[in-house]
Design a protein around this motif. Structure first.
Motif, PDB file in Angstrom:
ATOM      1  N   ALA A 146     -36.063  25.991  50.518  1.00 16.01           N
ATOM      2  CA  ALA A 146     -36.797  27.057  49.844  1.00 16.01           C
ATOM      3  C   ALA A 146     -38.276  26.953  50.193  1.00 16.01           C
ATOM      4  CB  ALA A 146     -36.605  26.964  48.343  1.00 16.01           C
ATOM      5  N   ALA A 147     -38.914  28.115  50.389  1.00 16.11           N
ATOM      6  CA  ALA A 147     -40.345  28.126  50.714  1.00 16.11           C
ATOM      7  C   ALA A 147     -41.158  27.423  49.629  1.00 16.11           C
ATOM      8  CB  ALA A 147     -40.822  29.561  50.892  1.00 16.11           C
ATOM      9  N   GLY A 148     -40.752  27.583  48.371  1.00 16.47           N
ATOM     10  CA  GLY A 148     -41.468  26.940  47.276  1.00 16.47           C
ATOM     11  C   GLY A 148     -41.446  25.427  47.372  1.00 16.47           C
ATOM     12  N   THR A 149     -40.309  24.872  47.795  1.00 18.15           N
ATOM     13  CA  THR A 149     -40.211  23.420  47.955  1.00 18.15           C
ATOM     14  C   THR A 149     -41.140  22.934  49.053  1.00 18.15           C
ATOM     15  OG1 THR A 149     -37.907  23.419  47.219  1.00 18.15           O
ATOM     16  CG2 THR A 149     -38.646  21.508  48.477  1.00 18.15           C
ATOM     17  N   LEU A 150     -41.174  23.660  50.167  1.00 15.02           N
ATOM     18  CA  LEU A 150     -42.067  23.269  51.257  1.00 15.02           C
ATOM     19  C   LEU A 150     -43.525  23.314  50.810  1.00 15.02           C
ATOM     20  CD1 LEU A 150     -40.544  24.959  54.437  1.00 15.02           C
ATOM     21  CD2 LEU A 150     -40.585  22.530  53.869  1.00 15.02           C
ATOM     22  N   LEU A 151     -43.870  24.330  50.039  1.00 13.17           N
ATOM     23  CA  LEU A 151     -45.243  24.439  49.550  1.00 13.17           C
ATOM     24  C   LEU A 151     -45.596  23.279  48.623  1.00 13.17           C
ATOM     25  CD1 LEU A 151     -45.609  28.266  48.900  1.00 13.17           C
ATOM     26  CD2 LEU A 151     -46.787  26.914  50.624  1.00 13.17           C
ATOM     27  N   GLU A 152     -44.663  22.904  47.751  1.00 20.85           N
ATOM     28  CA  GLU A 152     -44.914  21.776  46.847  1.00 20.85           C
ATOM     29  C   GLU A 152     -45.108  20.484  47.633  1.00 20.85           C
ATOM     30  OE1 GLU A 152     -41.813  21.492  44.011  1.00 20.85           O
ATOM     31  OE2 GLU A 152     -42.263  23.389  43.027  1.00 20.85           O
ATOM     32  N   LEU A 153     -44.283  20.272  48.654  1.00 19.72           N
ATOM     33  CA  LEU A 153     -44.403  19.062  49.463  1.00 19.72           C
ATOM     34  C   LEU A 153     -45.700  19.069  50.267  1.00 19.72           C
ATOM     35  CD1 LEU A 153     -40.715  18.729  50.727  1.00 19.72           C
ATOM     36  CD2 LEU A 153     -41.843  17.350  48.972  1.00 19.72           C
ATOM     37  N   ALA A 154     -46.067  20.240  50.813  1.00 19.65           N
ATOM     38  CA  ALA A 154     -47.326  20.349  51.546  1.00 19.65           C
ATOM     39  C   ALA A 154     -48.516  20.079  50.628  1.00 19.65           C
ATOM     40  CB  ALA A 154     -47.441  21.739  52.184  1.00 19.65           C
ATOM     41  N   ALA A 155     -48.435  20.599  49.396  1.00 16.22           N
ATOM     42  CA  ALA A 155     -49.507  20.369  48.425  1.00 16.22           C
ATOM     43  C   ALA A 155     -49.627  18.886  48.091  1.00 16.22           C
ATOM     44  CB  ALA A 155     -49.245  21.186  47.159  1.00 16.22           C
ATOM     45  N   CYS A 157     -48.942  16.400  50.034  1.00 19.23           N
ATOM     46  CA  CYS A 157     -49.578  15.732  51.171  1.00 19.23           C
ATOM     47  C   CYS A 157     -51.077  16.011  51.193  1.00 19.23           C
ATOM     48  CB  CYS A 157     -48.940  16.198  52.483  1.00 19.23           C
ATOM     49  SG  CYS A 157     -47.209  15.700  52.706  1.00 19.23           S
ATOM     50  N   ARG A 158     -51.464  17.234  50.894  1.00 16.16           N
ATOM     51  CA  ARG A 158     -52.876  17.608  50.917  1.00 16.16           C
ATOM     52  C   ARG A 158     -53.673  16.906  49.812  1.00 16.16           C
ATOM     53  NH1 ARG A 158     -54.775  22.451  49.638  1.00 16.16           N
ATOM     54  NH2 ARG A 158     -56.741  22.035  50.652  1.00 16.16           N
ATOM     55  N   ARG A 159     -53.079  16.789  48.636  1.00 15.47           N
ATOM     56  CA  ARG A 159     -53.809  16.219  47.490  1.00 15.47           C
ATOM     57  C   ARG A 159     -54.056  14.728  47.650  1.00 15.47           C
ATOM     58  NH1 ARG A 159     -50.415  19.660  44.167  1.00 15.47           N
ATOM     59  NH2 ARG A 159     -48.984  17.902  43.996  1.00 15.47           N
ATOM     60  N   GLY A 160     -53.201  14.039  48.403  1.00 18.24           N
ATOM     61  CA  GLY A 160     -53.327  12.591  48.491  1.00 18.24           C
ATOM     62  C   GLY A 160     -53.112  11.935  47.144  1.00 18.24           C
ATOM     63  N   GLU A 161     -52.095  12.433  46.429  1.00 19.21           N
ATOM     64  CA  GLU A 161     -51.830  11.981  45.065  1.00 19.21           C
ATOM     65  C   GLU A 161     -50.380  11.525  44.939  1.00 19.21           C
ATOM     66  OE1 GLU A 161     -51.584  14.129  40.656  1.00 19.21           O
ATOM     67  OE2 GLU A 161     -52.643  15.079  42.308  1.00 19.21           O
ATOM     68  N   ARG A 162     -50.178  10.395  44.305  1.00 15.78           N
ATOM     69  CA  ARG A 162     -48.811   9.872  44.114  1.00 15.78           C
ATOM     70  C   ARG A 162     -47.946  10.895  43.380  1.00 15.78           C
ATOM     71  NH1 ARG A 162     -48.532   3.770  42.565  1.00 15.78           N
ATOM     72  NH2 ARG A 162     -49.207   3.781  44.762  1.00 15.78           N
ATOM     73  N   ALA A 174     -28.093  10.960  43.043  1.00 23.69           N
ATOM     74  CA  ALA A 174     -29.410  11.398  42.580  1.00 23.69           C
ATOM     75  C   ALA A 174     -30.273  10.194  42.235  1.00 23.69           C
ATOM     76  CB  ALA A 174     -29.260  12.309  41.359  1.00 23.69           C
ATOM     77  N   SER A 175     -31.563  10.303  42.518  1.00 23.19           N
ATOM     78  CA  SER A 175     -32.507   9.245  42.175  1.00 23.19           C
ATOM     79  C   SER A 175     -33.871   9.861  41.917  1.00 23.19           C
ATOM     80  CB  SER A 175     -32.612   8.206  43.307  1.00 23.19           C
ATOM     81  OG  SER A 175     -33.142   8.795  44.474  1.00 23.19           O
ATOM     82  N   VAL A 176     -34.697   9.126  41.169  1.00 26.37           N
ATOM     83  CA  VAL A 176     -36.083   9.520  40.928  1.00 26.37           C
ATOM     84  C   VAL A 176     -36.954   8.346  41.338  1.00 26.37           C
ATOM     85  CG1 VAL A 176     -37.799  10.205  39.221  1.00 26.37           C
ATOM     86  CG2 VAL A 176     -35.453  11.052  39.025  1.00 26.37           C
ATOM     87  N   ARG A 177     -37.923   8.603  42.184  1.00 20.52           N
ATOM     88  CA  ARG A 177     -38.749   7.510  42.684  1.00 20.52           C
ATOM     89  C   ARG A 177     -40.196   7.975  42.842  1.00 20.52           C
ATOM     90  NH1 ARG A 177     -35.476   6.588  48.090  1.00 20.52           N
ATOM     91  NH2 ARG A 177     -33.812   7.443  46.821  1.00 20.52           N
ATOM     92  N   ASP A 178     -41.127   7.038  42.724  1.00 23.25           N
ATOM     93  CA  ASP A 178     -42.533   7.337  42.958  1.00 23.25           C
ATOM     94  C   ASP A 178     -42.830   7.135  44.440  1.00 23.25           C
ATOM     95  OD1 ASP A 178     -42.874   7.877  40.332  1.00 23.25           O
ATOM     96  OD2 ASP A 178     -44.001   6.073  39.839  1.00 23.25           O
ATOM     97  N   VAL A 179     -43.515   8.112  45.028  1.00 19.95           N
ATOM     98  CA  VAL A 179     -43.825   8.042  46.453  1.00 19.95           C
ATOM     99  C   VAL A 179     -45.281   8.424  46.680  1.00 19.95           C
ATOM    100  CG1 VAL A 179     -41.453   8.560  47.149  1.00 19.95           C
ATOM    101  CG2 VAL A 179     -43.104  10.434  46.881  1.00 19.95           C
ATOM    102  N   PRO A 216     -46.554  15.790  40.421  1.00 22.89           N
ATOM    103  CA  PRO A 216     -47.755  14.971  40.606  1.00 22.89           C
ATOM    104  C   PRO A 216     -47.927  13.983  39.450  1.00 22.89           C
ATOM    105  CG  PRO A 216     -48.251  17.333  40.713  1.00 22.89           C
ATOM    106  CD  PRO A 216     -46.850  17.215  40.232  1.00 22.89           C
ATOM    107  N   THR A 217     -48.490  12.809  39.742  1.00 25.15           N
ATOM    108  CA  THR A 217     -48.713  11.794  38.710  1.00 25.15           C
ATOM    109  C   THR A 217     -50.176  11.661  38.325  1.00 25.15           C
ATOM    110  OG1 THR A 217     -48.993   9.998  40.303  1.00 25.15           O
ATOM    111  CG2 THR A 217     -46.735  10.499  39.587  1.00 25.15           C
ATOM    112  N   GLY A 218     -51.078  12.253  39.112  1.00 28.42           N
ATOM    113  CA  GLY A 218     -52.502  12.142  38.818  1.00 28.42           C
ATOM    114  C   GLY A 218     -53.150  10.897  39.372  1.00 28.42           C
ATOM    115  N   ARG A 219     -52.382  10.064  40.061  1.00 28.08           N
ATOM    116  CA  ARG A 219     -52.925   8.825  40.610  1.00 28.08           C
ATOM    117  C   ARG A 219     -53.242   9.010  42.096  1.00 28.08           C
ATOM    118  NH1 ARG A 219     -50.316   2.712  40.274  1.00 28.08           N
ATOM    119  NH2 ARG A 219     -51.866   1.709  41.617  1.00 28.08           N
ATOM    120  N   ALA A 220     -54.514   8.822  42.477  1.00 29.83           N
ATOM    121  CA  ALA A 220     -54.926   8.990  43.864  1.00 29.83           C
ATOM    122  C   ALA A 220     -54.344   7.889  44.741  1.00 29.83           C
ATOM    123  CB  ALA A 220     -56.453   8.983  43.958  1.00 29.83           C
ATOM    124  N   VAL A 221     -54.089   8.248  45.993  1.00 37.73           N
ATOM    125  CA  VAL A 221     -53.501   7.312  46.955  1.00 37.73           C
ATOM    126  C   VAL A 221     -54.496   7.069  48.078  1.00 37.73           C
ATOM    127  CG1 VAL A 221     -51.694   6.986  48.674  1.00 37.73           C
ATOM    128  CG2 VAL A 221     -51.137   7.993  46.456  1.00 37.73           C
TER     129      VAL A 221
END
Length: 328
Positions: A146-155, A157-162, A174-179, A216-221
């Motif tokens: 979905a275009a929305g998923t790609l936009l979220e992933l691109a965002a 990467c741009r934010r540099g936020e965990r 299914a899994s949930v992980r911090d990346v 987003p978690t709000g933690r800068a990477v």
């Protein structure tokens, strides 16, 4: 699509012209034409368009005259009307999903910026179009993103936020992980999300079509050097797993020719002298892998495992026997 490309190209060119005028006191028409790889007539037309949009561009007459932004003038933002903004957004969306304009990553980044500043009425129209669009698969059974998923992933990467990633692997688990998001990679068939898995402390690749949520978690990477080659990570992950059968073969051709027979997204290559290449390749079954190797019509030798070598020999003998029978 041609209209979208025209609007997109013109807008990008105007932005390039503004950026050039902003970094130097003056440019001749010829210098601008050379930098932008357009004709001088196009430069003059674009300058006129900028003036219509509110940019204060002065010009000096004569062969050595040129263009400059008036000192003290604040550069206004590029202005698009509703129809132009919608056309650019749709064009960028299609470019990102289909590669029609060549730069998938750049198209995604531009679309992300544009959607953040679109007027509500235009954003709603674009959302309606997103809901209505259906994209034909590139290959039978190939999952679409979905275009929305790609936009979220691109965002991410741009934010540099965990980010917290909800993901479903190839077995449906299914899994949930911090990346720590890093890059999006398009292989021509699929989108992959490259990120550092915080818990495991290692770089991972995630198929974008299996991502269910990005939060987003709000933690800068802050990444430390050396950073990995994202395309190489995806290539390795695509070529070697997860597969039930892994084989090593030696092709009696140079690396360049071997890559044409077995793409980098299918196998891991290493040169074995100037005239041979060793490739690691995976498959779901021994017979399926043997069938693929047989179809290459390239001189090769299976180094391992024995089961794949025997399956390839069996297929070769069957073909030979069938042709011997036909000739008697």
């Amino acid at each position: 699509m041609a209209d979208f490309e025209t609007v997109l190209s013109t807008s990008a060119r105007l932005l390039r012209l503004v950026s050039l005028l902003a970094v130097r006191p003056a440019w001749t028409c010829g210098e601008l034409a050379e930098r932008m790889e357009v004709t001088e007539r196009t430069v003059r037309r674009d300058v006129a368009r900028l003036r219509e949009l509110g940019y204060t561009v002065d010009s000096d007459p004569g062969p050595w005259g040129g263009y400059r932004l008036r000192p003290g003038t604040r550069t206004p933002p590029l202005i698009l009307d509703d129809e132009e903004a919608l056309a650019v957004a749709v064009g960028l969306r299609e470019a990102a999903l289909s590669g029609a304009l060549g730069g998938d990553q750049a198209a995604l980044s531009a679309l992300l910026k544009l959607r953040q500043v679109l007027p509500r009425r235009v954003a709603e129209r674009l959302g309606d179009m997103d809901d209505a669009f259906v994209q034909t698969p590139r290959a039978a059974g190939e999952p679409q993103v979905a275009a929305g998923t790609l936009l979220e992933l691109a965002a991410a990467c741009r934010r540099g936020e965990r980010a917290r990633l909800a993901y479903r692997d190839w077995e449906g688990r299914a899994s949930v992980r911090d990346v720590d998001p890093y890059r999006l990679v398009h292989t021509g068939r699929r989108w992959y999300f490259v990120a550092r898995d915080v818990e495991r402390g290692e770089w991972r690749t995630f198929r974008a079509d299996r991502v269910e949520r990005v939060q987003p978690t709000g933690r800068a990477v802050e990444f430390t050097e050396p950073l990995p080659d994202p395309a190489l990570l995806v290539s390795r992950a695509s070529a070697t797993g997860p597969y039930a059968v892994l084989a090593t073969v030696r092709l009696s051709v140079p690396m360049e020719q071997a890559l044409r027979s077995i793409p980098a997204t299918v196998g891991l290559h290493r040169a074995d002298g100037p005239d041979a290449t060793v490739v690691e390749i995976g498959g779901s079954t021994t017979e399926g892998l043997a069938r693929y190797l047989f179809s290459l019509a390239t001189p090769l030798r299976v180094l391992a495992p024995d089961s794949v070598r025997e399956a390839l020999l069996r297929r070769t003998r069957e073909l030979l026997a069938a042709n011997e029978e036909a000739s008697t």
